[in-house]
Design a protein around this motif. Structure first.
Motif, mmCIF file in Angstrom:
data_model
loop_
_atom_site.group_PDB
_atom_site.id
_atom_site.type_symbol
_atom_site.label_atom_id
_atom_site.label_comp_id
_atom_site.label_asym_id
_atom_site.label_seq_id
_atom_site.Cartn_x
_atom_site.Cartn_y
_atom_site.Cartn_z
ATOM 1 N N LYS A 61 0.648 -1.215 -0.344
ATOM 2 C CA LYS A 61 0.106 0.129 0.346
ATOM 3 C C LYS A 61 0.889 0.787 0.279
ATOM 4 O O LYS A 61 2.193 1.394 0.568
ATOM 5 N N TYR A 62 0.317 1.824 -0.688
ATOM 6 C CA TYR A 62 1.081 3.860 -0.146
ATOM 7 C C TYR A 62 1.003 4.292 0.529
ATOM 8 O O TYR A 62 -0.006 4.186 1.529
ATOM 9 N N ALA A 63 2.133 4.468 1.014
ATOM 10 C CA ALA A 63 2.529 5.650 2.299
ATOM 11 C C ALA A 63 1.592 6.801 2.701
ATOM 12 O O ALA A 63 1.428 7.299 4.160
ATOM 13 N N GLN A 64 0.749 7.284 1.942
ATOM 14 C CA GLN A 64 0.117 8.231 1.702
ATOM 15 C C GLN A 64 -1.155 7.789 2.115
ATOM 16 O O GLN A 64 -2.011 9.543 3.091
ATOM 17 N N SER A 99 -3.426 6.695 -6.896
ATOM 18 C CA SER A 99 -5.302 7.118 -6.245
ATOM 19 C C SER A 99 -4.267 6.995 -4.571
ATOM 20 O O SER A 99 -3.891 5.884 -4.860
ATOM 21 N N PHE A 100 -4.780 7.712 -3.236
ATOM 22 C CA PHE A 100 -4.697 6.782 -2.669
ATOM 23 C C PHE A 100 -5.038 7.613 -0.841
ATOM 24 O O PHE A 100 -6.235 8.518 -1.486
ATOM 25 N N VAL A 101 -6.334 6.564 -0.568
ATOM 26 C CA VAL A 101 -7.468 7.388 0.946
ATOM 27 C C VAL A 101 -6.916 7.815 1.533
ATOM 28 O O VAL A 101 -5.902 8.009 2.310
ATOM 29 N N TYR A 102 -7.750 9.912 1.770
ATOM 30 C CA TYR A 102 -7.333 10.520 2.117
ATOM 31 C C TYR A 102 -7.849 10.449 3.227
ATOM 32 O O TYR A 102 -7.742 11.245 4.546
ATOM 33 N N LYS A 103 -9.253 10.329 3.711
ATOM 34 C CA LYS A 103 -10.053 9.913 5.057
ATOM 35 C C LYS A 103 -10.308 8.808 4.557
ATOM 36 O O LYS A 103 -11.168 8.337 3.348
ATOM 37 N N GLN A 104 -10.804 8.019 6.166
ATOM 38 C CA GLN A 104 -11.574 6.751 5.894
ATOM 39 C C GLN A 104 -12.703 7.284 6.120
ATOM 40 O O GLN A 104 -13.051 8.502 6.417
ATOM 41 N N GLU A 123 -7.703 -4.232 -8.990
ATOM 42 C CA GLU A 123 -8.006 -4.203 -7.790
ATOM 43 C C GLU A 123 -7.354 -3.815 -6.714
ATOM 44 O O GLU A 123 -6.195 -4.475 -5.691
ATOM 45 N N ALA A 124 -7.338 -2.223 -7.081
ATOM 46 C CA ALA A 124 -5.666 -1.684 -6.090
ATOM 47 C C ALA A 124 -6.906 -1.449 -5.495
ATOM 48 O O ALA A 124 -5.240 -0.826 -4.426
ATOM 49 N N ILE A 125 -7.401 -1.531 -4.504
ATOM 50 C CA ILE A 125 -8.124 -0.200 -3.415
ATOM 51 C C ILE A 125 -8.073 -2.262 -2.830
ATOM 52 O O ILE A 125 -9.313 -2.662 -3.644
ATOM 53 N N PHE A 165 -9.845 0.575 4.664
ATOM 54 C CA PHE A 165 -8.958 1.061 3.268
ATOM 55 C C PHE A 165 -7.984 1.794 2.614
ATOM 56 O O PHE A 165 -7.200 2.611 3.465
ATOM 57 N N TYR A 166 -7.368 0.999 1.580
ATOM 58 C CA TYR A 166 -6.239 1.715 1.457
ATOM 59 C C TYR A 166 -6.256 1.278 -0.495
ATOM 60 O O TYR A 166 -6.845 0.837 -0.967
ATOM 61 N N VAL A 167 -4.983 1.695 -1.021
ATOM 62 C CA VAL A 167 -4.897 1.513 -1.998
ATOM 63 C C VAL A 167 -3.309 1.320 -2.127
ATOM 64 O O VAL A 167 -2.475 2.401 -1.726
ATOM 65 N N ASP A 168 -3.506 -0.043 -3.560
ATOM 66 C CA ASP A 168 -1.326 -0.572 -3.593
ATOM 67 C C ASP A 168 -1.411 0.205 -4.583
ATOM 68 O O ASP A 168 -1.085 1.092 -5.405
ATOM 69 N N ASP A 169 0.378 -0.216 -4.838
ATOM 70 C CA ASP A 169 0.942 0.058 -5.735
ATOM 71 C C ASP A 169 -0.098 -0.854 -7.445
ATOM 72 O O ASP A 169 0.773 -0.256 -8.248
#
Length: 77
Positions: free
Chosen positions: A7-10, A45-50, A70-72, A16-20
Protein backbone atom coordinates in the motif's frame (compact mmCIF):
# COMPACT_ATOMS: atom_id res chain seq x y z
CA UNK A 1 -6.27 -8.25 -5.27
CA UNK A 2 -4.78 -5.37 -3.29
CA UNK A 3 -1.84 -6.24 -1.06
CA UNK A 4 -1.50 -4.53 2.32
CA UNK A 5 2.29 -4.94 2.08
CA UNK A 6 2.32 -2.81 -1.09
CA UNK A 7 0.00 0.00 0.00
CA UNK A 8 1.05 3.58 -0.65
CA UNK A 9 2.42 5.51 2.32
CA UNK A 10 -0.01 8.39 1.69
CA UNK A 11 -2.99 6.25 2.76
CA UNK A 12 -4.38 7.32 6.12
CA UNK A 13 -4.69 4.66 8.77
CA UNK A 14 -7.79 2.51 8.65
CA UNK A 15 -9.28 -0.37 6.74
CA UNK A 16 -9.35 1.01 3.18
CA UNK A 17 -6.14 1.60 1.23
CA UNK A 18 -4.72 1.77 -2.31
CA UNK A 19 -1.68 -0.27 -3.30
CA UNK A 20 0.95 0.02 -6.03
CA UNK A 21 -1.23 -1.66 -8.68
CA UNK A 22 -3.17 1.62 -9.14
CA UNK A 23 -3.24 2.79 -12.78
CA UNK A 24 -4.65 6.25 -11.99
CA UNK A 25 -7.94 5.58 -13.80
CA UNK A 26 -9.90 8.03 -11.60
CA UNK A 27 -12.78 5.62 -10.84
CA UNK A 28 -12.33 5.72 -7.06
CA UNK A 29 -11.99 9.51 -7.03
CA UNK A 30 -15.17 9.81 -9.08
CA UNK A 31 -17.05 7.25 -6.96
CA UNK A 32 -15.93 8.36 -3.49
CA UNK A 33 -14.41 11.86 -3.81
CA UNK A 34 -14.66 12.44 -0.06
CA UNK A 35 -12.26 9.57 0.57
CA UNK A 36 -9.85 9.24 -2.37
CA UNK A 37 -7.38 11.78 -3.75
CA UNK A 38 -4.73 11.76 -6.45
CA UNK A 39 -1.00 11.93 -5.81
CA UNK A 40 -0.06 14.20 -8.69
CA UNK A 41 3.65 13.42 -8.42
CA UNK A 42 3.19 9.65 -8.27
CA UNK A 43 0.24 9.39 -10.63
CA UNK A 44 -1.95 7.25 -8.39
CA UNK A 45 -4.83 7.48 -5.95
CA UNK A 46 -4.74 7.04 -2.19
CA UNK A 47 -7.19 7.10 0.72
CA UNK A 48 -6.94 10.49 2.38
CA UNK A 49 -9.95 10.02 4.67
CA UNK A 50 -11.50 6.80 5.95
CA UNK A 51 -15.30 6.62 5.66
CA UNK A 52 -17.11 8.35 8.51
CA UNK A 53 -20.70 7.48 7.59
CA UNK A 54 -22.61 4.51 6.18
CA UNK A 55 -22.90 6.39 2.88
CA UNK A 56 -19.13 6.92 2.61
CA UNK A 57 -18.55 3.28 3.57
CA UNK A 58 -20.88 2.18 0.76
CA UNK A 59 -19.12 4.42 -1.77
CA UNK A 60 -15.67 3.15 -0.73
CA UNK A 61 -16.87 -0.44 -1.15
CA UNK A 62 -18.32 0.47 -4.55
CA UNK A 63 -14.98 2.00 -5.58
CA UNK A 64 -13.14 -1.11 -4.38
CA UNK A 65 -15.45 -3.44 -6.31
CA UNK A 66 -15.23 -1.30 -9.45
CA UNK A 67 -11.46 -0.88 -9.48
CA UNK A 68 -10.28 -2.41 -12.78
CA UNK A 69 -6.96 -3.60 -11.34
CA UNK A 70 -8.14 -4.42 -7.80
CA UNK A 71 -5.76 -1.85 -6.28
CA UNK A 72 -8.14 -0.91 -3.45
CA UNK A 73 -8.02 -3.04 -0.35
CA UNK A 74 -10.04 -3.42 2.81
CA UNK A 75 -8.12 -5.06 5.63
CA UNK A 76 -11.23 -5.16 7.81
CA UNK A 77 -9.92 -3.04 10.71
Amino acid sequence: MADLANKYAQNVGGKFYVDDQCIDCDLCRETAPSNFKRDDDGGHSFVYKQPESPEEETLCKEAMEGCPVEAIGNDGE
